[in-house]
Structures are given as structure tokens and as C-alpha cells.
Design a protein around this motif. Structure first.
Motif, PDB file in Angstrom:
ATOM      1  N   ASP A 195       0.830  -1.208   0.000  1.00  0.00           N
ATOM      2  CA  ASP A 195       0.000   0.000   0.000  1.00  0.00           C
ATOM      3  C   ASP A 195       0.865   1.259   0.000  1.00  0.00           C
ATOM      4  OD1 ASP A 195      -2.367  -1.410  -0.138  1.00  0.00           O
ATOM      5  OD2 ASP A 195      -2.859  -1.181   1.988  1.00  0.00           O
ATOM      6  N   VAL A 196       1.968   1.229   0.746  1.00  0.00           N
ATOM      7  CA  VAL A 196       2.901   2.361   0.744  1.00  0.00           C
ATOM      8  C   VAL A 196       3.465   2.540  -0.660  1.00  0.00           C
ATOM      9  CG1 VAL A 196       5.126   3.200   1.634  1.00  0.00           C
ATOM     10  CG2 VAL A 196       3.433   2.214   3.208  1.00  0.00           C
ATOM     11  N   ASP A 197       3.882   1.440  -1.285  1.00  0.00           N
ATOM     12  CA  ASP A 197       4.418   1.516  -2.650  1.00  0.00           C
ATOM     13  C   ASP A 197       3.377   2.051  -3.631  1.00  0.00           C
ATOM     14  OD1 ASP A 197       6.912   0.614  -1.874  1.00  0.00           O
ATOM     15  OD2 ASP A 197       6.538  -1.466  -2.478  1.00  0.00           O
ATOM     16  N   ALA A 198       2.134   1.611  -3.471  1.00  0.00           N
ATOM     17  CA  ALA A 198       1.068   2.096  -4.368  1.00  0.00           C
ATOM     18  C   ALA A 198       0.929   3.610  -4.259  1.00  0.00           C
ATOM     19  CB  ALA A 198      -0.251   1.405  -4.037  1.00  0.00           C
ATOM     20  N   ILE A 199       0.880   4.117  -3.048  1.00  0.00           N
ATOM     21  CA  ILE A 199       0.747   5.567  -2.857  1.00  0.00           C
ATOM     22  C   ILE A 199       1.963   6.287  -3.435  1.00  0.00           C
ATOM     23  CG2 ILE A 199       0.590   7.438  -1.159  1.00  0.00           C
ATOM     24  CD1 ILE A 199      -0.895   5.372   0.684  1.00  0.00           C
ATOM     25  N   ARG A 200       3.155   5.776  -3.144  1.00  0.00           N
ATOM     26  CA  ARG A 200       4.386   6.406  -3.640  1.00  0.00           C
ATOM     27  C   ARG A 200       4.418   6.463  -5.165  1.00  0.00           C
ATOM     28  NH1 ARG A 200       9.255   6.336  -0.302  1.00  0.00           N
ATOM     29  NH2 ARG A 200      10.390   5.690  -2.171  1.00  0.00           N
ATOM     30  N   ASN A 201       3.749   5.514  -5.808  1.00  0.00           N
ATOM     31  CA  ASN A 201       3.714   5.450  -7.272  1.00  0.00           C
ATOM     32  C   ASN A 201       2.467   6.089  -7.871  1.00  0.00           C
ATOM     33  OD1 ASN A 201       6.236   4.097  -7.785  1.00  0.00           O
ATOM     34  ND2 ASN A 201       5.315   2.322  -6.788  1.00  0.00           N
ATOM     35  N   GLY A 202       1.721   6.838  -7.056  1.00  0.00           N
ATOM     36  CA  GLY A 202       0.547   7.557  -7.552  1.00  0.00           C
ATOM     37  C   GLY A 202      -0.721   6.744  -7.608  1.00  0.00           C
ATOM     38  N   GLY A 203      -0.703   5.550  -7.044  1.00  0.00           N
ATOM     39  CA  GLY A 203      -1.892   4.702  -7.018  1.00  0.00           C
ATOM     40  C   GLY A 203      -2.597   4.772  -5.681  1.00  0.00           C
ATOM     41  N   LEU A 204      -3.527   3.848  -5.506  1.00  0.00           N
ATOM     42  CA  LEU A 204      -4.298   3.784  -4.263  1.00  0.00           C
ATOM     43  C   LEU A 204      -3.967   2.511  -3.500  1.00  0.00           C
ATOM     44  CD1 LEU A 204      -7.818   4.922  -5.537  1.00  0.00           C
ATOM     45  CD2 LEU A 204      -6.170   6.258  -4.202  1.00  0.00           C
ATOM     46  N   PRO A 205      -4.032   2.569  -2.184  1.00  0.00           N
ATOM     47  CA  PRO A 205      -3.839   1.363  -1.389  1.00  0.00           C
ATOM     48  C   PRO A 205      -4.954   0.348  -1.664  1.00  0.00           C
ATOM     49  CG  PRO A 205      -4.009   3.326   0.021  1.00  0.00           C
ATOM     50  CD  PRO A 205      -4.299   3.742  -1.377  1.00  0.00           C
ATOM     51  N   ALA A 206      -4.684  -0.922  -1.415  1.00  0.00           N
ATOM     52  CA  ALA A 206      -5.687  -1.973  -1.623  1.00  0.00           C
ATOM     53  C   ALA A 206      -6.754  -1.945  -0.527  1.00  0.00           C
ATOM     54  CB  ALA A 206      -5.010  -3.341  -1.667  1.00  0.00           C
TER      55      ALA A 206
ATOM     56  N   LYS B  31     -10.708   1.435   3.103  1.00  0.00           N
ATOM     57  CA  LYS B  31     -10.806   2.722   3.812  1.00  0.00           C
ATOM     58  C   LYS B  31      -9.570   3.575   3.548  1.00  0.00           C
ATOM     59  CE  LYS B  31     -13.836   3.163   7.222  1.00  0.00           C
ATOM     60  NZ  LYS B  31     -14.422   3.263   8.526  1.00  0.00           N
ATOM     61  N   SER B  32      -8.411   2.946   3.481  1.00  0.00           N
ATOM     62  CA  SER B  32      -7.193   3.684   3.147  1.00  0.00           C
ATOM     63  C   SER B  32      -7.287   4.241   1.729  1.00  0.00           C
ATOM     64  CB  SER B  32      -5.961   2.777   3.266  1.00  0.00           C
ATOM     65  OG  SER B  32      -5.729   2.421   4.608  1.00  0.00           O
ATOM     66  N   ALA B  33      -7.844   3.457   0.821  1.00  0.00           N
ATOM     67  CA  ALA B  33      -8.015   3.919  -0.564  1.00  0.00           C
ATOM     68  C   ALA B  33      -8.938   5.130  -0.611  1.00  0.00           C
ATOM     69  CB  ALA B  33      -8.556   2.795  -1.442  1.00  0.00           C
ATOM     70  N   ALA B  34     -10.017   5.100   0.165  1.00  0.00           N
ATOM     71  CA  ALA B  34     -10.957   6.230   0.184  1.00  0.00           C
ATOM     72  C   ALA B  34     -10.281   7.486   0.741  1.00  0.00           C
ATOM     73  CB  ALA B  34     -12.197   5.879   1.013  1.00  0.00           C
ATOM     74  N   LEU B  35      -9.493   7.328   1.799  1.00  0.00           N
ATOM     75  CA  LEU B  35      -8.765   8.467   2.380  1.00  0.00           C
ATOM     76  C   LEU B  35      -7.763   9.029   1.380  1.00  0.00           C
ATOM     77  CD1 LEU B  35      -8.090   7.124   5.971  1.00  0.00           C
ATOM     78  CD2 LEU B  35      -9.362   9.205   5.410  1.00  0.00           C
ATOM     79  N   SER B  36      -6.976   8.141   0.783  1.00  0.00           N
ATOM     80  CA  SER B  36      -5.946   8.562  -0.160  1.00  0.00           C
ATOM     81  C   SER B  36      -6.563   9.251  -1.375  1.00  0.00           C
ATOM     82  CB  SER B  36      -5.121   7.345  -0.582  1.00  0.00           C
ATOM     83  OG  SER B  36      -4.053   7.697  -1.408  1.00  0.00           O
ATOM     84  N   ASN B  37      -7.619   8.662  -1.898  1.00  0.00           N
ATOM     85  CA  ASN B  37      -8.274   9.241  -3.069  1.00  0.00           C
ATOM     86  C   ASN B  37      -8.863  10.616  -2.758  1.00  0.00           C
ATOM     87  OD1 ASN B  37      -9.199   8.949  -5.870  1.00  0.00           O
ATOM     88  ND2 ASN B  37     -11.232   9.002  -4.930  1.00  0.00           N
ATOM     89  N   LEU B  38      -9.502  10.761  -1.607  1.00  0.00           N
ATOM     90  CA  LEU B  38     -10.082  12.053  -1.243  1.00  0.00           C
ATOM     91  C   LEU B  38      -8.989  13.112  -1.083  1.00  0.00           C
ATOM     92  CD1 LEU B  38     -12.711  13.623  -0.454  1.00  0.00           C
ATOM     93  CD2 LEU B  38     -11.992  13.240   1.913  1.00  0.00           C
ATOM     94  N   ALA B  39      -7.915  12.765  -0.392  1.00  0.00           N
ATOM     95  CA  ALA B  39      -6.832  13.732  -0.188  1.00  0.00           C
ATOM     96  C   ALA B  39      -6.238  14.178  -1.521  1.00  0.00           C
ATOM     97  CB  ALA B  39      -5.745  13.129   0.700  1.00  0.00           C
ATOM     98  N   ARG B  40      -5.932  13.223  -2.375  1.00  0.00           N
ATOM     99  CA  ARG B  40      -5.352  13.574  -3.674  1.00  0.00           C
ATOM    100  C   ARG B  40      -6.314  14.433  -4.489  1.00  0.00           C
ATOM    101  NH1 ARG B  40      -3.085   8.761  -6.162  1.00  0.00           N
ATOM    102  NH2 ARG B  40      -5.231   8.190  -6.579  1.00  0.00           N
ATOM    103  N   THR B  41      -7.598  14.063  -4.468  1.00  0.00           N
ATOM    104  CA  THR B  41      -8.597  14.830  -5.223  1.00  0.00           C
ATOM    105  C   THR B  41      -8.738  16.240  -4.679  1.00  0.00           C
ATOM    106  OG1 THR B  41      -9.774  12.786  -5.777  1.00  0.00           O
ATOM    107  CG2 THR B  41     -11.004  14.840  -6.007  1.00  0.00           C
TER     108      THR B  41
END
Length: 183
Positions: free
Chosen positions: A97-108, A111-121
Motif C-alpha cells: 500500500d505504501v508503494d502504491a501511494i508512492r507510485n501515484g496509485g491507491l492502497p488496496a 478505507k485507506s483507498a478512500a482516504l488517499s483518493n479524497l486527499a489527492r482529489t
């Protein structure tokens, strides 16, 4: 490029010292970014207050680290990506999940994906969320107060990310394995 000093408790302006002490108590050391920020008592004191509120809020520490790492990547702050990659791993975020975020993706993890996506958006759209953006976050199990709390985390990140990009502090050796350079 201008070189900004990395202050210690002894060299920082007097009005920055209490904030540095608080950050030292929280981390066990003064991060280089805080030493650089302390050149401006206004800025370091703003960060310290936000830091305390964010880490005393309703998100868990792993959730906060997902947000902070996402923000660092989105804002392309190399120091913050390295630092928050380390802290995310230390707080139990899966390395994948850390690697996904570092590479511009979302965690698997959803809830982490929803947080990450909202922050980036929020960062990419300068806060102009669509109804679909809000709906996706709420459907992930968060409420409106948590959506607004994400903005506080982004505000704290804006301070460190922007200042980090301006002052360019060295990443501390314990975090070297997590060094990141904007692709």
C-alpha cells in the motif's frame, strides 16, 4: 539556491523553541524539516498547533500516515515522502500500500483507498469536490466531519510539503531506504 539552516533547540529563534521541543517530544528527535521551518516562528508554531490537532483527532495513526504520505506524493515533496513512507510502515500500513501511494496509485485496503483518493482529489482540484467524490468517501464508511478533518491534515501537509520543497532539507539517515524522487 538559497540554503536554509536546519536549526536545533540551541540555534532556533526563541519564539520557535517551544514548538521544536514539542516536536522533539513527539518524535524523539527534531526532524530536519522542523529545524528548517523554525527559521520562521510563525510557520513552525502554525505547524505545531496543526500537528497536535491532527494527531489528537478522530483518525487512527495509520490513517493519518496514509493521508500524509498521499499529500506528500501529490505535492511532490521528496523529504516528506521519505519520512512518511517510513512512518506508514512503522504504523502497520502494508508495504504494498505504501508503494502504491508512492507510485501515484491507491492502497488496496478500502478505507485507506478512500482516504488517499479524497486527499489527492482535494489537492488536485483545489478543494472543488464533486458530489461523486463526496459520495464515494461517505460510502467508504466515513462521515462529513471526517471529510472536513481531512482538510486539516492537508493543511498540515501543505506547511511541511511546501516548506520542504523550498528549504530542501536532507532526509535523515534512518529514512534513507525510503528516499523518493519525483518521477
Amino acid at each position: 539556491m538559497t540554503r536554509f539552516p536546519i536549526h536545533s533547540l540551541e540555534t532556533a529563534p526563541a519564539a520557535s523553541q517551544a514548538a521544536l521541543r514539542g516536536l522533539k517530544d513527539a518524535f524523539g528527535f527534531i526532524p530536519n524539516i522542523a529545524g528548517a521551518l523554525s527559521t520562521s516562528p510563525v510557520l513552525i508554531n502554525c505547524l505545531a498547533a496543526l500537528f497536535q490537532n491532527v494527531h489528537g483527532g478522530s483518525f487512527t495513526e495509520p490513517q493519518i500516515q496514509v493521508l500524509l504520505l498521499t499529500n506528500a506524493v501529490t505535492n511532490a515533496c521528496e523529504w516528506a515522502v521519505g519520512f512518511h513512507s517510513f512512518l506508514a510502515i512503522e504504523n502497520g500500513i502494508a508495504a504494498s500500500d505504501v508503494d502504491a501511494i508512492r507510485n501515484g496509485g491507491l492502497p488496496a485496503e478500502p478505507k485507506s483507498a478512500a482516504l488517499s483518493n479524497l486527499a489527492r482529489t482535494l489537492i488536485e482540484t483545489r478543494g472543488r469536490l464533486t458530489e461523486a467524490d463526496v459520495g464515494a468517501f461517505l460510502q467508504a464508511g466515513f462521515d462529513e466531519s471526517r471529510l472536513l478533518e481531512v482538510i486539516a491534515v492537508i493543511a498540515a501537509s501543505a506547511i511541511t510539503n511546501y516548506a520542504g520543497s523550498v528549504t530542501r532539507p536532507a532526509l535523515e539517515p534512518p529514512f534513507d531506504a525510503y528516499a523518493w524522487v519525483k518521477p
